[in-house]
Design an enzyme around this catalytic site. Structure first.
Site, PDB file in Angstrom:
ATOM      1  N   CYS A   1     -49.470 142.580 -52.749  1.00 36.46           N
ATOM      2  CA  CYS A   1     -48.572 142.337 -51.614  1.00 36.46           C
ATOM      3  C   CYS A   1     -48.790 143.320 -50.476  1.00 36.46           C
ATOM      4  O   CYS A   1     -48.156 143.207 -49.426  1.00 36.46           O
ATOM      5  CB  CYS A   1     -47.133 142.374 -52.092  1.00 36.46           C
ATOM      6  SG  CYS A   1     -46.890 141.364 -53.552  1.00 36.46           S
TER       7      CYS A   1
ATOM      8  N   HIS B   1     -40.609 146.136 -46.218  1.00 39.74           N
ATOM      9  CA  HIS B   1     -41.247 145.233 -47.179  1.00 39.74           C
ATOM     10  C   HIS B   1     -40.188 144.201 -47.591  1.00 39.74           C
ATOM     11  O   HIS B   1     -40.467 143.020 -47.599  1.00 39.74           O
ATOM     12  CB  HIS B   1     -41.783 146.027 -48.366  1.00 39.74           C
ATOM     13  CG  HIS B   1     -42.600 145.221 -49.311  1.00 39.74           C
ATOM     14  ND1 HIS B   1     -43.659 144.437 -48.892  1.00 39.74           N
ATOM     15  CD2 HIS B   1     -42.517 145.045 -50.668  1.00 39.74           C
ATOM     16  CE1 HIS B   1     -44.188 143.828 -49.947  1.00 39.74           C
ATOM     17  NE2 HIS B   1     -43.526 144.170 -51.027  1.00 39.74           N
TER      18      HIS B   1
ATOM     19  N   GLU C   1     -36.998 150.621 -52.035  1.00 41.25           N
ATOM     20  CA  GLU C   1     -37.387 150.853 -50.645  1.00 41.25           C
ATOM     21  C   GLU C   1     -36.307 151.698 -49.958  1.00 41.25           C
ATOM     22  O   GLU C   1     -36.607 152.615 -49.192  1.00 41.25           O
ATOM     23  CB  GLU C   1     -37.603 149.521 -49.910  1.00 41.25           C
ATOM     24  CG  GLU C   1     -38.257 149.716 -48.550  1.00 41.25           C
ATOM     25  CD  GLU C   1     -38.797 148.426 -47.934  1.00 41.25           C
ATOM     26  OE1 GLU C   1     -38.569 147.337 -48.502  1.00 41.25           O
ATOM     27  OE2 GLU C   1     -39.446 148.519 -46.870  1.00 41.25           O
TER      28      GLU C   1
ATOM     29  N   LYS D   1     -39.172 138.672 -44.246  1.00 44.12           N
ATOM     30  CA  LYS D   1     -39.224 137.792 -45.424  1.00 44.12           C
ATOM     31  C   LYS D   1     -37.931 137.015 -45.605  1.00 44.12           C
ATOM     32  O   LYS D   1     -37.898 136.020 -46.325  1.00 44.12           O
ATOM     33  CB  LYS D   1     -39.534 138.612 -46.682  1.00 44.12           C
ATOM     34  CG  LYS D   1     -40.941 139.216 -46.677  1.00 44.12           C
ATOM     35  CD  LYS D   1     -41.243 139.939 -47.982  1.00 44.12           C
ATOM     36  CE  LYS D   1     -42.638 140.564 -47.979  1.00 44.12           C
ATOM     37  NZ  LYS D   1     -42.718 141.823 -47.223  1.00 44.12           N
TER      38      LYS D   1
ATOM     39  N   HIS E   1     -42.013 135.477 -48.851  1.00 42.31           N
ATOM     40  CA  HIS E   1     -43.020 136.492 -49.148  1.00 42.31           C
ATOM     41  C   HIS E   1     -44.399 135.852 -49.122  1.00 42.31           C
ATOM     42  O   HIS E   1     -44.772 135.124 -50.036  1.00 42.31           O
ATOM     43  CB  HIS E   1     -42.737 137.126 -50.510  1.00 42.31           C
ATOM     44  CG  HIS E   1     -43.539 138.364 -50.781  1.00 42.31           C
ATOM     45  ND1 HIS E   1     -44.598 138.774 -49.985  1.00 42.31           N
ATOM     46  CD2 HIS E   1     -43.432 139.308 -51.760  1.00 42.31           C
ATOM     47  CE1 HIS E   1     -45.106 139.888 -50.471  1.00 42.31           C
ATOM     48  NE2 HIS E   1     -44.408 140.230 -51.548  1.00 42.31           N
TER      49      HIS E   1
ATOM     50  N   PHE F   1     -47.509 144.745 -56.299  1.00 43.74           N
ATOM     51  CA  PHE F   1     -47.644 144.772 -57.757  1.00 43.74           C
ATOM     52  C   PHE F   1     -48.915 145.542 -58.083  1.00 43.74           C
ATOM     53  O   PHE F   1     -49.931 145.358 -57.429  1.00 43.74           O
ATOM     54  CB  PHE F   1     -47.833 143.351 -58.298  1.00 43.74           C
ATOM     55  CG  PHE F   1     -46.555 142.620 -58.597  1.00 43.74           C
ATOM     56  CD1 PHE F   1     -45.321 143.202 -58.427  1.00 43.74           C
ATOM     57  CD2 PHE F   1     -46.612 141.315 -59.057  1.00 43.74           C
ATOM     58  CE1 PHE F   1     -44.156 142.510 -58.713  1.00 43.74           C
ATOM     59  CE2 PHE F   1     -45.448 140.612 -59.345  1.00 43.74           C
ATOM     60  CZ  PHE F   1     -44.225 141.202 -59.175  1.00 43.74           C
TER      61      PHE F   1
END
Lengths: 427, 398
Positions: free
Chosen positions: A176, A316, A327, A349, A354, A413
């Site tokens: 990501c 994010h 975050e 997002k 995403h 990830f």
């Protein structure tokens, strides 16, 4: 005079001279910007494939480019092509089929998909088949085009052919964070003096049944299928997973000196990049937030600025319980609780979902539009604040604000984290 | 620290090698096998008619102590994580949290792998189903292991190296077959040379013993079949003899290495990546010739060719290598072809050869392998089976 073209560390200043975006909200930055600042969602019920038996039935797919199903690499390639065409046209650089710099392409991993495997299975003369029989089917030569199509380098290679970028293109994945990494590689290459111009992009067109199911099995996706537009709820208390989505963004990166010499309009500056990887767990962040903090601190250090210089954070913000909390923990450590409360933070997002491999590039592009327009896109679906993570998320409605410097976070990830620092005018 | 002005380039040393393949584990085992002229270890039965070079038996526990970690990886990730650990050991930085925390990592990776039983069972049911959409959804939800997607993701080899070995300075994964290996090395090299980085772990892994990858290459008839044949044989390109391998290098600035008392195994003096227009006749041979010229062909230079055995590119590279009159050895003639991992493996073998100062014997039956004796410079080529031409230069450090 040479001084003016280098930053405080003596490195070439890297600017952006072209931006292109495609998401489920539409094609092109004008459409995307209008709808992002109107707080519209591109998330909808999937129509591309049957949904019976699926736990999650919504996504931010891009459905306006092909009529029927195409393999994921075809869609990723098409998305990237449109984004790069827009960026290159805006930059007004090179000639058709001849882009004067390298390509750094964040592309999703690919493999033969089920319709292709099924077509192979259909030519196996005996049943039941075993996997090895598919190799005999391959040996018929009827499916030879799939070899190239499903190589990992396939999408970037065809983009390199189409745009005439220089040298061997780099296909990369940091999950990501991939889009951010593509930009970072371009910035580094220009700083090294290897090139004056680079094309950095991220693309992802891989919403297909198995991809959706894999994320379902990791319990990463929301199952709020009933109201798709309200399913992505970054930083809200009722957030319960991310929404898979598709899209692409491309940036033409250029040394300030090169851009100035050709009279190009400068859309923004890539002032700094930071990364730090996490070795805690394959899908979870280190509980102390150290890699997220380190990644942001490294970006600030690379840009030669302090937390107080940041006007806005493009988060994010995936809408998973874990990501948004971590975050917050990271931002609180970097900025301090009091200062953080005064910095607007929003997650694109919430509207476009995403976009995985593309997300870092799309969000960098939106960050630049935020600076240029003096308007911050909202975090929509923020109706129930989470008291554990108090933030000014620019809830639900866009906000006019003078924004000169943005940091854009991307966490992947596998623990791969990237943070970009973007500004408007060269210092 | 933000990097300095790029005007002052510096040397890049190879200070660690991690290598595991069909020939053995570790530099010494490889050198012994190479120097003895050991025949390539191949298996033409298990995946008949396809020829593969199976990985030597490995005790994964020694580099990946937690069984839980091993279970989270498919074999290609396990091989890579193991080889990365060997490289860190070799460089003397394993478990050194301070250095690993600033070590930049670039992994060249493919992905996968499939669960062959599950795929075949689903396909069999699909062929007789009148509701294939539902069938596929339900079967995938119930039959795929939840962690499978992590074991398949390309960037999770790097993720596993971070988790198991603690490499956390940075983590990037390049995809794209052979050229991923070249560009991973080129970027790591360039960043150190330009002072953007002090120390890097770079490499890749390939598991040849899997039918999904054989399938991908069989689609366009690229695999070596019906017994091993030399890469540069008498009947044109023999097909790709894929080989299981993990290969990682630790690259380091002389300042950083010296400060911690580390010695160079060899010097990496350049990495170049090119892209021929393959639809133009002669373009590949031309690129290879240009790459050799760039690397320089002074006395004491040999070529370790990364030629895949695939048709087209192999013959074109052979033409350029023959014309150069340099001593040549084929990497695939020893350990097979490892796609993303091949270039790092070739550089590792090159570092061994220059540090030993001599070439290993040619493979009987290969028409291009020739020359013997002292060697202080090795050019490693990487001409992709379908795209991308690259080379690296490894030199002896006296």
């Amino acid at each position: 005079m040479a001084q003016a073209y280098t930053d405080k560390f003596g490195r070439p200043i890297v600017v952006v001279t072209g931006i292109g975006i495609v998401t489920s909200l539409g094609q092109g930055k004008a459409d995307n910007w209008r709808r992002l600042t109107a707080g519209e969602s591109g998330i909808h019920t999937i129509t591309r494939f049957p949904l019976e038996g699926m736990r999650t039935t919504i996504a931010g797919t891009v459905d306006f480019l092909f009529d029927g199903r195409v393999p994921a690499p075809d869609l990723s390639q098409r998305l990237a092509t449109l984004a790069a065409e827009e960026a290159i046209a805006e930059a007004g650089i090179g000639t058709k089929g001849n882009f004067p710099g390298p390509l750094f392409a964040a592309v999703p991993p690919v493999e033969l998909e089920w319709p292709e495997k099924r077509a192979l299975a259909e030519v196996v003369p005996h049943k039941p088949l075993v996997y090895h029989d598919l190799l005999d089917a391959a040996e018929t030569g009827k499916f030879s085009a799939w070899h190239e199509r499903f190589l990992f380098g396939s999408v970037a290679d065809r983009l390199a052919d189409h745009f005439g970028t220089q040298g061997q293109p780099i296909s990369l994945s940091t999950a990501c964070a991939s889009g951010g990494t593509a930009i970072q590689l371009g910035v580094e290459a220009i700083r090294r003096g290897e090139c004056d111009v680079a094309l950095s992009l991220g693309t992802d067109g891989s919403v297909h049944p198995e991809a959706l199911i894999r994320f379902s099995l990791l319990s990463a996706l929301t199952t709020a299928n009933d109201k798709p537009g309200e399913a992505a709820r970054p930083f809200a208390k009722n957030r319960d997973g991310f929404v898979m989505a598709e899209g692409a963004a491309a940036l033409v990166l250029e040394s300030l000196e090169h851009a100035t010499a050709r009279g190009a309009k400068i859309l923004g500056v890539l002032e700094g990049c930071g990364e730090m990887s996490d070795n805690f767990h394959r899908t979870r962040s280190s509980p102390d937030g150290k890699p997220i903090i380190g990644c942001m601190m490294n970006a600030l250090k690379d840009a030669g600025i302090t937390p107080g210089d940041v006007d806005y954070i493009n988060a994010h913000g995936t809408s998973t319980p874990e990501n948004d909390r971590m975050e917050y923990v990271g931002m609180k450590a970097v900025f301090g609780e009091e200062a953080l409360a005064g910095i607007p933070i929003s997650s694109n997002k919430s509207m476009i979902g995403h976009t995985l491999t593309a997300a870092g590039a799309i969000e960098a592009a939106v960050s630049l539009l935020t600076i240029a327009n003096g308007r911050i896109p909202p975090t929509i679906n923020y109706n129930i604040p989470d008291p554990a993570i108090p933030l000014d998320v620019v809830p639900n409605v866009a906000r006019d604000a003078r924004v000169n410097r943005v940091i854009s976070n991307s966490f992947g990830f596998g623990g791969q984290n990237v943070c970009l620092v973007l500004t408007g005018e060269p210092a | 620290m933000p990097e300095q002005s790029p005007s002052t380039k510096r040397d890049v040393w190879i200070t660690g090698i991690g290598l595991v393949s069909s020939l053995g584990e570790g530099p010494q085992a490889h050198w012994q096998a190479l120097a003895a002229g050991t025949a390539p270890v191949t298996d033409a039965e298990r995946f008949a008619p396809y020829v593969v070079h199976p990985l030597v038996k490995v005790n994964y526990d020694s580099q990946i102590p937690k069984k839980g970690d091993q279970r989270q990886m498919e074999p290609w990730q396990r091989i890579g994580t193991y080889a990365a650990g060997l490289a860190l050991d070799s460089a003397g930085i394993a478990k050194n949290a301070d250095i690993l925390g600033e070590t930049d990592m670039i992994v060249a990776a493919g992905g996968g792998e499939r669960d062959f039983q599950v795929d075949a069972a689903i396909l069999n049911d699909m062929l007789v189903s009148n509701d294939t959409g539902r069938l596929l959804n339900e079967r995938l939800l119930s039959d795929l292991r939840p962690t499978l997607s992590l074991a398949q993701l390309s960037n999770l080899l790097a993720g596993n190296i971070s988790i198991v070995h603690g490499v956390t300075g940075s983590s990037r994964t390049f995809m794209g077959e052979e050229s991923a290996g070249v560009d991973a090395t080129r970027i790591a090299f360039s960043r150190i040379a330009a002072r953007q980085s002090e120390i890097a772990l770079v490499g890749g892994a390939y598991n040849a013993e899997r039918e999904d990858m054989l399938l991908l290459y069989a689609l366009n008839d690229f695999c070596m079949k019906n017994g091993f044949r030399p890469i540069f044989g008498t009947d044109g390109a023999p097909g790709i003899p894929s080989g299981s391998m993990g290969a990682f290098l630790v690259l380091e600035s002389p300042e950083h290495a010296t400060a911690r008392g580390a010695k160079p195994l060899a010097k990496l003096s350049g990495v170049w990546s090119e892209r021929a227009q393959r639809n133009v006749d002669g373009s590949v041979a031309e690129k290879v010739t240009a790459l050799l010229a760039k690397a320089g062909t002074t006395p004491g230079t040999a070529v370790f060719s990364g030629a895949t055995g695939g048709r087209g590119a192999t013959e074109a590279e052979a033409e350029a290598l023959r014309a150069s009159a340099l001593p040549v050895r084929s990497i695939a003639n020893r350990i097979g072809h490892g796609f993303e991992a091949q270039f790092a493996a070739g550089l590792a073998l090159a570092a061994l050869a220059v540090s030993e100062g001599t070439l290993f014997p040619a493979l009987p039956g290969d028409t291009l392998e020739n020359g013997n004796g002292a060697v202080s410079r090795v050019i490693v080529t990487a001409v992709g089976h379908w795209r991308g031409e690259g080379a690296g230069l490894v030199e002896r450090v006296d």
